[in-house]
Design an enzyme around this catalytic site. Structure first.
Site, PDB file in Angstrom:
ATOM      1  CG  ASP A 660      41.510  33.392  36.122  1.00  0.00           C
ATOM      2  OD1 ASP A 660      40.732  32.850  36.932  1.00  0.00           O
ATOM      3  OD2 ASP A 660      42.725  33.554  36.350  1.00  0.00           O
ATOM      4  CE  LYS A 664      43.357  34.650  39.446  1.00  0.00           C
ATOM      5  NZ  LYS A 664      44.707  34.240  39.026  1.00  0.00           N
TER       6      LYS A 664
END
Length: 802
Positions: A660, A664
């Site tokens: 994750d 980003k």
């Protein structure tokens, strides 16, 4: 004297005719001198023409005629219209025998619509104790012999009217629409003929006011049947009314206005069914400048003449208009390039074939010499005219149309520059009217939203929209209409928006769907200003972005996947957005509700050289290591707390594996035009291999196995240091690719990253201008409410921009 005119819908059986009688009675008992002009009742004219056509073709017509007679004599004795019905029957029999009829016969037949109407109204008024007199306008209005569209002979007609109207003690009920030649042959006055009759009487009698009673409260900024937000116009000038009439406003006709202008007689448009309304008043007094209304021409066709050989040739326009004049065809719009290689004209659809045949004959030689390539007809068009629009502000409605993927075929403006007409596809008419109306009249702008994914973030967003919608409409003039809610399997569609019971409704009434069902629903219901929200975590759903964009949807996403797939997909998506002039916002992809992506975009676009980005990207991992580093708790205890607070995914390994944070980081790299791929990121997975293969339930049951490893890391740090899980973008960021790394680090507690608390995220942006003093953005980095609010913010940014 006042002239009162009532239209066909006002005179229909039931409430209509009762309202008309009540209005007339009130005026009479109030002592007003009035003359009443009536149209045919209900759909009488269309029905008479239909019976004529059936009789001409030899098909049975008696049933339709019987239905017509039953309607027209309702509540009257069977014998009341005996003579009229007998004459009509003979006319139909004659047409049936001949198999044909002329315009002259047609005028004789359809005249009975007004004759029956005036006699009916007169009888109803007399039954109520009013003194009413039936007046056959054929004895007053004398015309030429142009059957179907006769022109009044003013001197004779005026003399007849003045001679007849010499008493104020009774109510005159006059047939509209019909007239006669000096030889007493029945004629009709053409389109809007009953209004024309009333207007002529007002002129000849120097009336105080012409009051036109219809089924609407007046003239609107657009057709209320097509634009729900249309506003009534309180006052217009004759010039403005004439423009509206020329461009298709059904309630007016240019020839109706001219006799009133000559005598400066006010015209008031009133509603039979709402007698308390003041209606719209039309006078010679000029009103404030500005856009007044949107008018529509619907039964029109576009003829297009193309030919490269016409370049530099003179007289082409003259030849085209000669054809139109010879065939008595009116041209409402003409548009051409200076080269004359393409000329478009708009004519009534019922004359389009005649125009085409005439043009092909006129340019026959030019076809042989190949100066003219082709002449085509397009019947699938409509014309929207913006009355009062000038080119200085035209970019606003035009841009709004393009944003909604409505591309005008052509447009032109008058020499005054105050009226602009757009030719568009007929299928786009309803949506185009609403888009333009919302843009230029400053009424509430409707934003139609489809939300895909209603889990923790999606469900929170839906509730935020529903609870905030009214305040946003009051404060911003933006109406948020949540027309579609979907999960991976079910879809709930509501044209006028879903309610707070959406969870129950989608469970009970949700349907299986594909993305095309949402697109089709939006098209069928003419929904404008479309935004699709992706709150899924689905890779497959990202493939739907292209279809949504190509069908006029802007995009907002909390789903990071579309921005982190391979670079070819990333560039293809941007090209599709640019081609379709759509917006894609995803601020929550990296910093939840923090303005991170916007800041980096602005810095990059302004030419600022960003040299490095570093930070704690994950709110859930921020919470985990902030508390673990500063509290005397086991790692598993803090992790359980993060899970119970909803900071992690249901399977916390999705957070702990580092993917994750890596996504980003990749999103930020691509905002700087770097071409990195996901597999090029160095990621430190926080899950030991032996725990990575377990089921979710088994992993959650064995969280304690993480404790020993992380306790050793904590104890091995230098004094005053804390653990932080960071993402870092570095290297020469002016090249095609940068260095991306996600890792667990030990840093001084006194540093900016070391001082983080709770579930905050923190981003340090290093630039050439700022040197070693970074721009710092810090704030809540996790939580459904924060993320949903960030998505909501993106929605409002698109709504405001559009």
């Amino acid at each position: 004297m006042k002239i009162l005119k009532f239209g066909g819908k006002s005179l229909s059986n039931g409430k209509g005719i009762d309202q008309v009688a009540s209005i007339i009675a009130k005026r009479f008992f109030d002592g007003e001198a009035i003359a009443v002009v009536v149209s045919a009742r209900g759909n009488a004219t269309d029905e008479l023409i239909a019976i004529l056509d059936l009789a001409q073709s030899g098909k049975p017509y008696t049933q339709l005629f019987d239905e017509f007679t039953a309607y027209q004599r309702e509540n009257l004795a069977l014998s009341f219209f005996e003579n009229e019905f007998s004459t009509l029957s003979k006319l139909f029999e004659g047409v049936n025998l001949l198999g044909d009829y002329s315009e002259k016969i047609k005028d004789q037949v359809i005249a009975y619509g007004e004759i029956l109407s005036a006699k009916y109204v007169t009888e109803i008024l007399n039954q109520k104790g009013l003194k009413a007199t039936y007046v056959d306008a054929r004895a007053l209005i004398k015309t030429d012999a142009n059957f179907g569209n006769a022109q009044p002979i003013e001197t004779v007609s005026k003399k007849n009217v003045l001679k007849f109207f010499n008493s104020k003690e009774e109510i005159y009920v006059v047939t509209g629409f019909i007239s006669s030649t000096v030889n007493s042959e029945t004629t009709t006055l053409g389109r809007n003929g009953s209004n024309y009759t009333a207007s002529l009487l007002a002129n000849y009698l120097d009336a105080e006011e012409f009051q036109n009673f219809t089924h609407v409260d007046g003239i609107y900024t657009a057709n209320p049947e097509l634009v729900s937000d249309a506003k009534k116009i309180e006052k217009l000038s004759f010039n403005e009314a004439n423009e509206l009439a020329n461009f298709g406003t059904n309630i007016l006709h240019a020839k109706t206005i001219i006799p009133l202008v000559e005598k400066n007689i006010p015209l008031r448009i009133l509603n039979t069914f709402n007698p308390d309304s003041e209606g719209t008043l039309i006078t010679s007094e000029q009103t404030d400048e500005g856009i007044k209304s949107l008018s529509v021409l619907n039964n029109v066709s576009l003829l297009n003449l193309e030919g490269r050989g016409l370049l530099g040739k003179t007289g082409v326009d003259a030849r085209i208009f000669k054809v139109m004049a010879d065939n008595a065809i009116s041209v409402s719009i003409i548009s051409q390039g200076s080269s004359e290689r393409g000329i478009g004209i708009v004519v009534n659809t019922d004359r389009a074939s005649d125009a085409l045949i005439g043009l092909e004959k006129e340019f026959e030689t030019d076809f042989y010499t190949r100066d003219v390539n082709r002449i085509t007809v397009d019947d699938n068009i409509s014309v929207i005219s913006i009355i009062g629009q000038d080119l200085s502000t035209f970019h606003k409605p035009y841009t709004a149309l393009i944003k909604n993927k409505i591309v005008p075929i052509l447009f032109n403006n008058t020499t005054t520059g105050r009226n602009i007409s757009l030719v568009i596809k007929k299928s786009d008419l309803n949506r185009a009217l609403n888009v333009i109306h919302g843009e230029i009249f400053g009424v509430t702008k409707k934003i139609n939203i489809a939300v895909f994914g209603h889990g923790v973030v999606g469900g929170t967003l839906i509730n935020q929209i529903l609870t905030s919608a009214q305040k946003i409409e009051e404060r911003k003039g933006i109406r948020l209409n949540l027309f579609a809610i979907a999960n991976s399997k079910k879809l709930l569609l509501r044209k006028n928006g879903n309610s707070e019971d959406w969870k129950q409704e989608i469970a009970e009434k949700g349907i299986d769907y594909t993305i095309n069902d949402v697109v089709s629903f939006a098209k069928e219901n003419h929904l404008e200003n479309l935004i699709a929200i992706d709150n899924t975590a689905s890779k497959d759903f990202a493939e739907n972005y292209f279809e949504l964009i190509e069908n006029s949807f802007d995009l907002v996403s909390s789903n990071k996947i579309a921005n982190t797939l391979n670079y070819d997909f990333y560039k293809k998506l941007r090209k599709t957005l640019a081609k379709n002039q759509k917006t894609y916002l995803y601020e929550t992809n990296v910093g939840a509700g923090l303005p991170l992506i916007d800041t980096i975009k602005l810095l990059h676009l302004s030419g600022e050289n960003i040299t490095r980005i570093k930070g704690v990207f994950s709110g859930s991992l921020s919470f985990l290591f902030n508390h673990f580093s500063n509290e005397d708790k086991k790692f598993s205890e803090v992790l359980k707390e993060a899970i119970s607070n909803g900071y992690t995914e249901p399977d916390p390994r999705e957070d702990l594996c580092g993917n994750d944070v890596a996504r980003k980081l990749l999103i930020l790299a691509r905002e700087l035009d770097l071409q990195n791929e996901f597999n090029e990121i160095k990621i430190q997975n926080l899950i030991p291999n032996e725990l990575g293969e377990l089921s979710t339930s088994d992993f959650l049951a064995n969280l304690h196995e993480l404790d020993d490893h992380y306790n050793k890391l904590k104890l091995s740090q230098n004094r005053g240091n804390v653990l932080r899980y960071v993402g870092e973008l570095s290297g020469d960021l002016q090249q095609d690719k940068g260095m991306l790394e996600v890792k667990l680090v030990s840093i001084p507690e006194s540093s900016a990253l070391g001082q983080l608390k709770g579930s905050d995220s923190l981003f340090e942006i290093y630039t050439e201008s700022y040197g070693e003093r970074p721009i710092v953005i810090q704030g809540a980095g996790a939580g459904a409410s924060v993320t949903a609010r960030g998505v909501f913010g993106d929605i409002l940014r698109i709504a405001d921009k559009g």
